[in-house]
Design a protein around this motif. Sequence first.
Motif, PDB file in Angstrom:
ATOM      1  N   LEU A  26     -10.712  -5.563   5.140  1.00  0.00           N
ATOM      2  CA  LEU A  26     -11.104  -5.062   3.819  1.00  0.00           C
ATOM      3  C   LEU A  26     -12.498  -5.586   3.505  1.00  0.00           C
ATOM      4  N   ILE A  27     -13.460  -4.673   3.337  1.00  0.00           N
ATOM      5  CA  ILE A  27     -14.850  -5.044   3.051  1.00  0.00           C
ATOM      6  C   ILE A  27     -15.085  -4.901   1.547  1.00  0.00           C
ATOM      7  N   GLY A  30     -10.369   1.808  -3.470  1.00  0.00           N
ATOM      8  CA  GLY A  30      -9.883   1.560  -4.829  1.00  0.00           C
ATOM      9  C   GLY A  30      -9.727   2.821  -5.651  1.00  0.00           C
ATOM     10  N   GLU A  31     -10.307   3.947  -5.191  1.00  0.00           N
ATOM     11  CA  GLU A  31     -10.210   5.215  -5.916  1.00  0.00           C
ATOM     12  C   GLU A  31      -8.988   6.023  -5.497  1.00  0.00           C
ATOM     13  N   MET A  32      -8.234   5.536  -4.521  1.00  0.00           N
ATOM     14  CA  MET A  32      -7.103   6.316  -4.010  1.00  0.00           C
ATOM     15  C   MET A  32      -5.990   6.396  -5.050  1.00  0.00           C
ATOM     16  N   PRO A  33      -5.416   7.598  -5.282  1.00  0.00           N
ATOM     17  CA  PRO A  33      -4.329   7.739  -6.268  1.00  0.00           C
ATOM     18  C   PRO A  33      -3.112   6.903  -5.890  1.00  0.00           C
ATOM     19  N   LEU A  68     -10.161  -5.513  -6.632  1.00  0.00           N
ATOM     20  CA  LEU A  68      -8.801  -5.023  -6.406  1.00  0.00           C
ATOM     21  C   LEU A  68      -7.749  -5.914  -7.060  1.00  0.00           C
ATOM     22  N   GLU A  69      -8.035  -7.238  -7.180  1.00  0.00           N
ATOM     23  CA  GLU A  69      -7.059  -8.102  -7.861  1.00  0.00           C
ATOM     24  C   GLU A  69      -6.857  -7.644  -9.306  1.00  0.00           C
ATOM     25  N   LEU A  93       0.133  -2.930  -0.900  1.00  0.00           N
ATOM     26  CA  LEU A  93      -0.948  -2.318  -0.124  1.00  0.00           C
ATOM     27  C   LEU A  93      -2.178  -3.213  -0.106  1.00  0.00           C
ATOM     28  N   TYR A  94      -2.457  -3.855  -1.237  1.00  0.00           N
ATOM     29  CA  TYR A  94      -3.606  -4.764  -1.290  1.00  0.00           C
ATOM     30  C   TYR A  94      -3.489  -5.868  -0.244  1.00  0.00           C
ATOM     31  N   PHE A  95      -2.316  -6.507  -0.173  1.00  0.00           N
ATOM     32  CA  PHE A  95      -2.155  -7.595   0.790  1.00  0.00           C
ATOM     33  C   PHE A  95      -2.115  -7.088   2.226  1.00  0.00           C
ATOM     34  N   ARG A  96      -1.662  -5.842   2.412  1.00  0.00           N
ATOM     35  CA  ARG A  96      -1.670  -5.268   3.759  1.00  0.00           C
ATOM     36  C   ARG A  96      -3.102  -4.986   4.200  1.00  0.00           C
TER      37      ARG A  96
END
Length: 690
Positions: A370-371, A447-450, A489-490, A502-505
Motif C-alpha cells: 500500500l503506497i 480510497g475511492e472504491m465503493p 485510510l485510518e 480490507l485496509y489491513f489486507r
Amino acid sequence: MQSSIGLPLSSTSFCKLLIVEDEYIIANDLELILLQAGYSIIGIADSVAEALAFMAQEQPDIVLLDIYLKGHETGIDLAKQLEERGIPFIYISANDNRRVLEAVKATQPIGYIVKPFREKDILTTLEISRYRQAHSAELRLREEKALQIALTDALSEPVSWEQKLLSAARVFQPHVPFDFLTVSYQKNGTAHSFNFYRVGFDEYQTLSLDDLRQVTSTTVGELTQVPADSVADGPARYSTDTFAALGKRNRRVQALAAAFRLESALIMPLQLGQIDRFVITFMSRTADVYQSRHSNLLERLEQPIVLMLERVFAFEEVARLSEQLKRENTYLQEEVKTLVNFEEIIGRSQRLLQVFDQVTQVANTDTTVLILGESGTGKELIARALHNLSARKDKILVKINCAALPATLIESELFGHEKGAFTGAFEKRIGKFELAQGGTIFLDEIGEMPLELQAKLLRVLQEKEIERLGGKTPIRTNVRVIAATNRQLEKEVAEGRFRMDLYFRLATFPITLPSLRERPGDIPLLAQFFAQKSARKLGKPYHGISDAALNELIRHNWPGNIRELENVIEQAVIINDGYTPLSLGRPLVNSLLAMSCPVARVPSASDYPAQGQSAMSAPRDLQDVKQIQQDTEREYILSVLKQTNGRIRGSGGAAERLNLKPTTLEYRMEKLGIRKVLATQFPTSSSGDR
C-alpha cells in the motif's frame, strides 16, 4: 453337398455349438438339425451350472440359449457371463414379456429365434450370425473410428466447454447409454464440473453445481468430490451391490443416486500429463446396464481421447496466449499515451532513501503493498519500480484508477463480464485482473472504491480467484496487487467509508512517500531534470535556472508536489527567451489552494507509536511493518471501546461499530492483549453528587 439355404456344409464343420435348453424334445430337435447341417455340438445343458461345466472343458464358438432354465439362474444370467468371455449367443425362447425382452436386448445377443421354430429359421439365423461374427472385428473398427471422428468434431467446436461436452455426450449415448453424465476435470489446478441429465430421447438438461446442491441437499465440496476409484487405471463398472458400496464411500454418488434414482455407474479416468485429469462418470437407472463391451470400448478409446483432449487444450492455450498478447498490446499502446510526466525518481534526501530501502526489501516478494502519499508525490513511479524489481518484471503491469471510473463500471473493469450480463454487455469482456495474469495490478486511488466493491476485492485477495459479472465459474488468479491512495485510510475506516479488514489486507507493507516540502534538498535536482526535459520537448536551448528562481522554488509550499513543480518549470521554459537562465515569470502563491482545499497531512512512519516509544523511524523490515499494523489496530479498537464504554455486544456496541462479529472482535482483543474493561461514566447531578 449344400445346406438347405445353399451354403457349403464344409464351412460349418469347424463351428462348435453349445445348446442350453431345459426341454429335452426341443434340445434333441436342435441337435439333430445342427448335426445334419454339419455343425459340431459340444453338449446339451439344461441349467447355467451345467453350461458352465461344458465351457470349462471346451469353449464353444456360439451358444444357443433358452431364457428359462432349471435352477434359480436364467439364460439372461448366463448371457452376462458369455458377454464377459466374449462368446456370441443366440436366444431361443417363446417369451414375449416386455420386461424380459428389454433385459434380453440389454445383453446384446447376435440373434433371437422365436419358439416354435422351423429348421430354416435355425440355419438362417446361424449363418447370418456367423457372417456378422466373421466381420464383427472390421465392423467394430469402423464404428470406433466413426465414434472418434464424431468426438473430435464435438470437442473442436468453437463453443464453450459446456456445449462441447454436451455434444460429446450425445455422441456417446448410442455406445455407452446413460441417464446422468458427469464430466469432472482439473486444469492448471482449477477444478471444473459439468453435469448432464437425460430428460428425453435426445434431450438433456445441463445442471450447475448450485442446481445440484438444491436438488441433493449437499455441499459444493461434496458435489465436486471425485470417486476414489477414478484414480485406478482403466474404466470401473458398478452395479447393484458394488454401486451401493460406491455410494457409501462417496457422498456425491450417493446423493445423485437418491435424487435421480440411479442404480449403476461406469467411471472412466483420463490422465492428461502429470497434473491434469479428466473423469467421465456414466450413470443409469437400469441396474447391470454396463457390461464388459462398454468398458472395453472405453479402454480402446482412452488413448485417442487423451490425445484429442491434449490437442484441444493446446489449441485453446495458443488461442488464449494470442488473445492475451493482443490485449496486452492494446493496453500498452493506450498506456503509452497516458504515461506519467517523468520517467525517473529523482532525489537524494534521507526520506526518499528510506523509501528506496523499503522498495528494495519488498519488491522481490508477492506481498501486497500500500503506497501512501499526497497527490503528485510519485506513487505510480514507486509502483512501477516495485514491478520492475520483482520476478514478475517480464509480465505486464496493469494500472487502473479507481477514481476515474463510475462506481457502476469499476466491477466490470476489474473482473470482466460475460455476454448479456447486463444491458449493453454485447460481448464477453476480460477484466484487468485477468489481463494482469502472472504480472502486477496497480489500483490507484483505492480510497475511492465503493464499499460494496471493497468486499469483492477482499475476496480476491483472500481466495486468489475472481468471477466475471454474469459468470458461473471462478477463475484462479496469479496477480500481485499494489494499491495507492492520497487519503488517510485510518480515518476512512473510522468513519465507515473503508472496510477495516480490507485496509489491513492491503497494508501488509505500507510505504509512505514524503511530500515535496519534506524534501526541499531535492527540489533543485528535480527542477533541473524537468527543465532539461521540457527544453528538449520544445526544441529550445537551456541555460540553467536563475538563483532567484531556485530560491523561490525551495521556499514554496508545493501543495501539488512534484506534478505542480513540473508544470511550473514547463511554463518557465515556454516563456524563456532561449538566451538567459530560466526565471519563473510569475510569483508562486498558495492562497487559492489554501482557501479551497487545505493540504491534508498524510501519516508518516513516525505517526505510528511503538510500544514504549512516543515515535519511531520508518519500518526497517517486514517485522517492523507487522508490529506497526498490530499497534495501529490495537489503538483503533481501544478508541472505539472508549466510545462505547467498553461494551462489545448489542446495538451501538464496539462490534457493531467495527462491522465485526462479537466473537471475532473478542478474539482480536485477546490476540492484541486488550482486556475487556467497563469504564462506565455516571451522570453528574446539579449538586455535583454522583
